[in-house]
Design a protein around this motif. Structure first.
Motif, PDB file in Angstrom:
ATOM      1  N   TRP A 300     -56.527 -22.347 -82.620  1.00  0.00           N
ATOM      2  CA  TRP A 300     -57.454 -23.474 -82.567  1.00  0.00           C
ATOM      3  C   TRP A 300     -58.657 -23.153 -81.666  1.00  0.00           C
ATOM      4  O   TRP A 300     -58.558 -22.341 -80.747  1.00  0.00           O
ATOM      5  CB  TRP A 300     -56.748 -24.697 -81.986  1.00  0.00           C
ATOM      6  N   PRO A 301     -59.776 -23.813 -81.906  1.00  0.00           N
ATOM      7  CA  PRO A 301     -60.873 -23.730 -80.921  1.00  0.00           C
ATOM      8  C   PRO A 301     -60.415 -24.386 -79.618  1.00  0.00           C
ATOM      9  O   PRO A 301     -59.396 -25.098 -79.591  1.00  0.00           O
ATOM     10  CB  PRO A 301     -62.005 -24.523 -81.585  1.00  0.00           C
ATOM     11  N   ALA A 337     -58.273 -29.419 -81.164  1.00  0.00           N
ATOM     12  CA  ALA A 337     -58.653 -28.241 -80.370  1.00  0.00           C
ATOM     13  C   ALA A 337     -57.787 -28.206 -79.112  1.00  0.00           C
ATOM     14  O   ALA A 337     -57.232 -29.218 -78.690  1.00  0.00           O
ATOM     15  CB  ALA A 337     -60.130 -28.287 -79.992  1.00  0.00           C
ATOM     16  N   ASP A 373     -58.594 -19.685 -80.756  1.00  0.00           N
ATOM     17  CA  ASP A 373     -59.601 -18.920 -81.487  1.00  0.00           C
ATOM     18  C   ASP A 373     -60.615 -18.410 -80.459  1.00  0.00           C
ATOM     19  O   ASP A 373     -61.445 -19.177 -79.952  1.00  0.00           O
ATOM     20  CB  ASP A 373     -60.280 -19.808 -82.531  1.00  0.00           C
ATOM     21  N   ARG A 376     -64.373 -19.320 -80.570  1.00  0.00           N
ATOM     22  CA  ARG A 376     -64.825 -20.718 -80.619  1.00  0.00           C
ATOM     23  C   ARG A 376     -64.356 -21.442 -79.352  1.00  0.00           C
ATOM     24  O   ARG A 376     -63.298 -22.068 -79.331  1.00  0.00           O
ATOM     25  CB  ARG A 376     -64.281 -21.422 -81.856  1.00  0.00           C
ATOM     26  N   ARG A 401     -69.666 -21.597 -77.691  1.00  0.00           N
ATOM     27  CA  ARG A 401     -70.367 -22.383 -78.721  1.00  0.00           C
ATOM     28  C   ARG A 401     -71.078 -23.599 -78.164  1.00  0.00           C
ATOM     29  O   ARG A 401     -71.946 -24.157 -78.827  1.00  0.00           O
ATOM     30  CB  ARG A 401     -69.348 -22.832 -79.772  1.00  0.00           C
ATOM     31  N   LEU A 500     -66.812 -31.028 -80.246  1.00  0.00           N
ATOM     32  CA  LEU A 500     -65.932 -30.509 -81.311  1.00  0.00           C
ATOM     33  C   LEU A 500     -66.726 -30.091 -82.539  1.00  0.00           C
ATOM     34  O   LEU A 500     -66.364 -29.124 -83.235  1.00  0.00           O
ATOM     35  CB  LEU A 500     -64.876 -31.549 -81.671  1.00  0.00           C
ATOM     36  N   LEU A 503     -67.893 -26.666 -82.068  1.00  0.00           N
ATOM     37  CA  LEU A 503     -66.805 -25.687 -82.172  1.00  0.00           C
ATOM     38  C   LEU A 503     -66.410 -25.394 -83.609  1.00  0.00           C
ATOM     39  O   LEU A 503     -65.928 -24.304 -83.922  1.00  0.00           O
ATOM     40  CB  LEU A 503     -65.573 -26.178 -81.405  1.00  0.00           C
ATOM     41  N   THR A 504     -66.570 -26.371 -84.492  1.00  0.00           N
ATOM     42  CA  THR A 504     -66.136 -26.195 -85.875  1.00  0.00           C
ATOM     43  C   THR A 504     -67.270 -25.804 -86.803  1.00  0.00           C
ATOM     44  O   THR A 504     -67.029 -25.537 -87.984  1.00  0.00           O
ATOM     45  CB  THR A 504     -65.487 -27.497 -86.386  1.00  0.00           C
ATOM     46  N   ARG A 505     -68.486 -25.745 -86.285  1.00  0.00           N
ATOM     47  CA  ARG A 505     -69.640 -25.390 -87.097  1.00  0.00           C
ATOM     48  C   ARG A 505     -69.542 -23.910 -87.472  1.00  0.00           C
ATOM     49  O   ARG A 505     -69.164 -23.079 -86.643  1.00  0.00           O
ATOM     50  CB  ARG A 505     -70.923 -25.680 -86.322  1.00  0.00           C
TER      51      ARG A 505
END
Length: 507
Positions: A300-301, A337, A373, A376, A401, A500, A503-505
């Motif tokens: 996970w990030p 995350a 991750d 991230r 990030r 968040l 982080l998910t971009r």
């Protein structure tokens, strides 16, 4: 009749009190001006002994030291700047003789603290570190150099010349030797006199009492009173009449009292958002709060939360166990995350380098965890730890990030020269290429901290840095710890969602 013992800061001697002492005597008080030892080998304990000898010499009102009936006179100990160290040390040894301790534009040193931690001139820190053949006295400032030690507002050119003419080199061990206190003077009433031209106000102290590190809460004791003088760091020269008047009022137990919310520290109250407990793993200085395994599989990030400070060493509970940071970390885990909290060692103004190492080490530990991750990661910094952001703004790694900042201090405050030039986020922003920034700003922030935030945002506008500001118009510093409002809940929720999203971009 009040008996004042007046002890001045570095380089100066009892003569700087001449006008104040004269006015105190005219009012019927007794005043004694201390000249601390300037021998090169003198340490803070030497100066403690200087003050103790004067206390012992005062004897009883009739001057008879051997009188077994009449009690010895109690004294009001006044410590200006550095001198609060020997004043506290003397009060610790003669607590039964001390009616009140007055901090005159001075810090709050604790047992084991060295005065160097509160020296605002960074060149002094460099000088003492560079003396390989043994420490030598710190040269007295010239007329144009006193501003490195505090605000010179209110002083004329002639008074600055006088300061230098009367000054003597400061023995190095007075700055580096730890102060030793047993706690014997803990019950002695205190007064704080703040010289506001240096940036410290009662409002700022009250904010620290309300939401800052736990050691400040003792300033809400009813035995502690505060005064302000609208002048610079040497009020005995810039406004002797006003200072004498305030000292008399302090001796009479006047002064503004501070209050804190009932029910203990607000930092230990419930978090303002629903934050169900998540699996927690402790690895050295870092706690990892993990998403539920039934959700998206790892790695996970991750977000590393950096608590504010300074916080005293050994404080119980430790910041990573405060509901405040547990809430942020658990909410992050609930959003998919890893929410991590680092237990860094920012215990005083000289600890920023050590705390920076702790944060860097925590990030490496976090990225090395197989559940994370490594590409991230976000860093989220609060309050007085905001200065630690400088390293990550100046040279951000590609895996960072996002950098989030919540009611941060973004430039050293007045009197924080001990922090050093490295920890200046405003300067770092002008020199570097930062990652995306998320800044949560309290609308009712103290003016001193708000000024650093505005300076940072001006630099961001100049450099076109990517910063998203989340405003809490009615929020104070540490707004999460106050009575929750829809405004504060929405601000925290929005900040979490924004971080968040970074982080998910996609890369």
């Amino acid at each position: 009749m009040s008996v004042f013992i007046l002890v001045s800061g570095p380089f100066t001697d009892g003569r700087v009190w001449d006008e104040v002492a004269a006015r105190l005597r005219q009012s019927g008080a007794d005043a004694h001006q201390v000249t601390l030892s300037t021998r090169p080998e003198a340490g803070v304990q030497t100066h403690v002994e200087d003050v103790v000898r004067l206390i012992d010499s005062l004897g009883r009102p009739d001057g008879d030291l051997a009188d077994p009936v009449t009690p010895p006179r109690q004294v009001v100990l006044v410590g200006h700047d550095y001198a609060i160290h020997p004043v506290l040390g003397a009060a610790d040894l003669r607590s039964e003789r001390v009616a009140r301790i007055v901090h005159l534009d001075a810090g709050m040193p604790q047992d084991g603290d060295a005065a160097l931690a509160l020296v605002p001139d960074p060149s002094v820190h460099e000088l003492l570190r560079a003396q390989e053949d043994g420490p030598r006295p710190v040269p007295a400032p010239g007329p144009a150099e006193w501003q490195r030690w505090g605000s010179t507002e209110g002083l004329s050119a002639g008074q600055l010349e006088l300061l230098s003419r009367l000054a003597a080199p400061q023995p190095p061990r007075t700055l580096t030797q730890p102060l030793r206190l047993t706690g014997a003077a803990a019950a002695v009433p205190l007064s704080g006199i703040l010289c506001t031209a240096g940036g410290t106000t009662v409002e700022l102290v009250e904010a620290l009492v309300r939401t800052g590190p736990p050691q400040f809460r003792r300033l809400a004791d009813p035995r502690v009173g505060f005064f302000e003088l609208a002048t610079g760091h040497w009020p005995m020269l810039s406004c002797p009449d006003e200072l004498a008047g305030v000292l008399l009022r302090a001796a009479a137990d006047e002064g503004r009292r501070l209050t804190v919310p009932e029910g203990g520290s607000p930092l230990l109250g419930p978090f303002l958002l629903d934050a169900p407990e998540r699996p927690r793993v402790r690895d050295g200085r870092v706690d990892l709060h993990l998403p539920e395994p039934q959700g998206a599989p790892g790695p996970w990030p991750a977000v590393l939360f950096v608590h504010g400070g300074p916080v005293p060493s050994g404080h119980v509970p430790a910041p990573r166990d405060w509901p405040f940071y547990l809430g942020y970390a658990r909410c992050t885990a609930g959003l998919g995350a890893v929410g991590a909290v680092v237990e860094h060692r920012l215990h005083g103004l000289t600890d920023y380098a050590r705390a920076a190492d702790d944060v860097a080490e925590a990030l490496e530990l976090l990225r090395a965890d197989p559940r994370v991750d490594a590409g991230r990661v976000a860093l989220w910094i609060f309050s007085g730890a905001g200065l630690l952001a400088a390293d990550w703004i100046a040279a951000p790694p590609p895996w960072l990030r996002c950098l989030a900042l919540t009611y941060p201090i973004l430039a050293p405050l007045p009197g924080w020269g001990a922090v050093g030039p490295r920890f200046d986020p405003v300067g770092a922003l002008r020199a570097g290429t930062p990652p995306p920034l998320v800044l949560t700003r309290a609308g009712l922030e103290t003016p001193q901290i708000a000024a650093t935030v505005e300076e940072f945002l001006s630099a961001a506008e100049e450099t076109k840095a990517p910063v998203e500001v989340i405003d809490v118009p009615h929020g104070r510093h540490g707004f999460e710890t106050h009575e929750p409002t829809d405004e504060s809940r929405e601000a925290v929720s929005r900040a979490l969602r924004t971080v968040l999203a970074h982080l998910t971009r996609p890369s």
